[in-house]
Design a protein around this motif. Structure first.
Motif, PDB file in Angstrom:
ATOM      1  N   UNK A 148       0.819  -1.195   0.000  1.00 29.50           N
ATOM      2  CA  UNK A 148       0.000   0.000   0.000  1.00 29.50           C
ATOM      3  C   UNK A 148       0.857   1.250   0.000  1.00 29.50           C
ATOM      4  N   UNK A 149       1.982   1.207   0.739  1.00 29.42           N
ATOM      5  CA  UNK A 149       2.865   2.367   0.767  1.00 29.42           C
ATOM      6  C   UNK A 149       3.440   2.650  -0.607  1.00 29.42           C
ATOM      7  N   UNK A 150       3.871   1.580  -1.298  1.00 32.92           N
ATOM      8  CA  UNK A 150       4.421   1.764  -2.636  1.00 32.92           C
ATOM      9  C   UNK A 150       3.362   2.280  -3.593  1.00 32.92           C
ATOM     10  N   UNK A 151       2.132   1.749  -3.474  1.00 34.80           N
ATOM     11  CA  UNK A 151       1.059   2.191  -4.349  1.00 34.80           C
ATOM     12  C   UNK A 151       0.713   3.647  -4.105  1.00 34.80           C
ATOM     13  N   UNK A 152       0.697   4.044  -2.817  1.00 33.71           N
ATOM     14  CA  UNK A 152       0.400   5.428  -2.514  1.00 33.71           C
ATOM     15  C   UNK A 152       1.442   6.380  -3.048  1.00 33.71           C
ATOM     16  N   UNK A 153       2.706   6.011  -2.897  1.00 35.11           N
ATOM     17  CA  UNK A 153       3.771   6.859  -3.432  1.00 35.11           C
ATOM     18  C   UNK A 153       3.718   6.904  -4.948  1.00 35.11           C
ATOM     19  N   UNK A 154       3.416   5.767  -5.567  1.00 34.03           N
ATOM     20  CA  UNK A 154       3.359   5.747  -7.024  1.00 34.03           C
ATOM     21  C   UNK A 154       2.254   6.654  -7.525  1.00 34.03           C
ATOM     22  N   UNK A 167       8.542   1.869 -12.221  1.00 30.66           N
ATOM     23  CA  UNK A 167       8.306   3.250 -11.786  1.00 30.66           C
ATOM     24  C   UNK A 167       7.736   3.337 -10.370  1.00 30.66           C
ATOM     25  N   UNK A 168       6.705   2.542  -9.985  1.00 33.86           N
ATOM     26  CA  UNK A 168       6.219   2.629  -8.602  1.00 33.86           C
ATOM     27  C   UNK A 168       7.266   2.220  -7.574  1.00 33.86           C
ATOM     28  N   UNK A 169       8.109   1.246  -7.922  1.00 35.01           N
ATOM     29  CA  UNK A 169       9.144   0.809  -6.983  1.00 35.01           C
ATOM     30  C   UNK A 169      10.185   1.903  -6.807  1.00 35.01           C
ATOM     31  N   UNK A 170      10.574   2.556  -7.897  1.00 38.37           N
ATOM     32  CA  UNK A 170      11.519   3.658  -7.805  1.00 38.37           C
ATOM     33  C   UNK A 170      10.940   4.805  -6.997  1.00 38.37           C
TER      34      UNK A 170
END
Length: 276
Positions: free
Chosen positions: A51-57, A114-117
């Motif tokens: 969820x954190x990665x998705x939110x940042x992405x 891109x979301x991971x970065x």
């Protein structure tokens, strides 16, 4: 024994099911592992790492660069003066015109990476160029898809002088799988694999290259673009016509022309006169 027999009978079914797992599920599994890695490396990311990665992405901006806007976007922010050069990763994408339809895996891998970065510590700024739509821009950089332009962009010094901009060009394999290419793209930042590539210092460096300083990068980009529109048979016909004209003029410039005095087939003397 019954449990062992049941397990033995279930193993082939499990193997068959594994082979039928779609590629998207495998990629999703790799994202889960990668986001767990990012969460472990960044204690500030709390809660569910996915969820954190998705939110940042969702909050991360992947800028779409064009010939008109890229200089106003790829520029250092005021924070670069205190924190050092800003890291940019620009994905050069393409379609049938510039990538001959072979960039599909790399494009999908960029969407995975891109979301991971964006969720990684000290996340780089991300951008994308579609070389099919922005052929002039890609020509000014003398770069083609699929590839990553990794840029360390420094802020101007107090005396307004501009330090050199460090660029690494990383080509991506067109035939590699989505999972492998996404891992390669991610590790450019997370493991700083860009340092394994030489620093680009060519004529078409978009910030410090001689073509940019002389203002020749854009005119030459249009010339290259014009040649790309030219049919493959047209240069051959032009060369053939030029060579024929050149050779005919060279032959005409010889004394006496073909078969005349001073050439093979001519004696250079008057024919004998008949006796009277």
């Amino acid at each position: 024994m019954r449990f062992s027999a049941s397990l033995a009978l279930a193993l082939p079914a499990l193997a068959a099911a594994e082979q039928q797992v779609p590629l998207a599920d495998k990629v999703r599994g790799w994202i889960n592992k990668a986001t767990n890695y990012v969460s472990a490396a960044a204690p500030s990311v709390t809660g569910n790492p996915i969820k954190a990665a998705t939110g940042k992405a969702a909050n991360a901006a992947v800028h779409d660069l064009t010939l008109e806007n890229w200089r106003s976007i790829v520029k250092p922010s005021p924070a670069a003066a205190h924190q050092g050069p800003e890291e940019w990763m620009i994905f050069l994408d393409g379609g049938n015109k510039t990538c001959y339809g072979l960039c599909a895996n790399a494009s999908a891998a960029w969407n995975v990476a891109a979301p991971i970065l964006a969720a990684s510590p000290n996340a780089p700024k991300l951008a994308r160029v579609d070389c099919d739509d922005q052929q002039i821009l890609c020509n000014t950089w003398a770069a083609g898809p699929p590839s990553i332009y990794h840029i360390l962009l420094p802020a101007p010094l107090p005396d307004q002088s501009k330090p050199a901009t460090t660029i690494h060009w990383i080509g991506l394999n067109r035939s590699s799988s989505v999972t492998h290419t996404a891992k390669v793209i991610t590790e450019i930042h997370t493991k700083e694999t860009y340092k394994q590539k030489p620093v680009y210092e060519g004529y078409f460096h978009p910030f410090d290259g001689i073509m940019h300083k002389l203002g020749l990068d854009l005119p030459l980009a249009y010339v290259f673009w014009g040649f790309s529109l030219m049919p493959s048979w047209l240069p051959m016909i032009a060369i053939s016509l030029f060579s024929r004209v050149f050779m005919s003029r060279r032959q005409a410039a010889r004394p006496g022309g073909i078969g005349g005095p001073g050439t093979q087939g001519g004696t250079g003397t008057q024919p004998p006169q008949p006796r009277r």
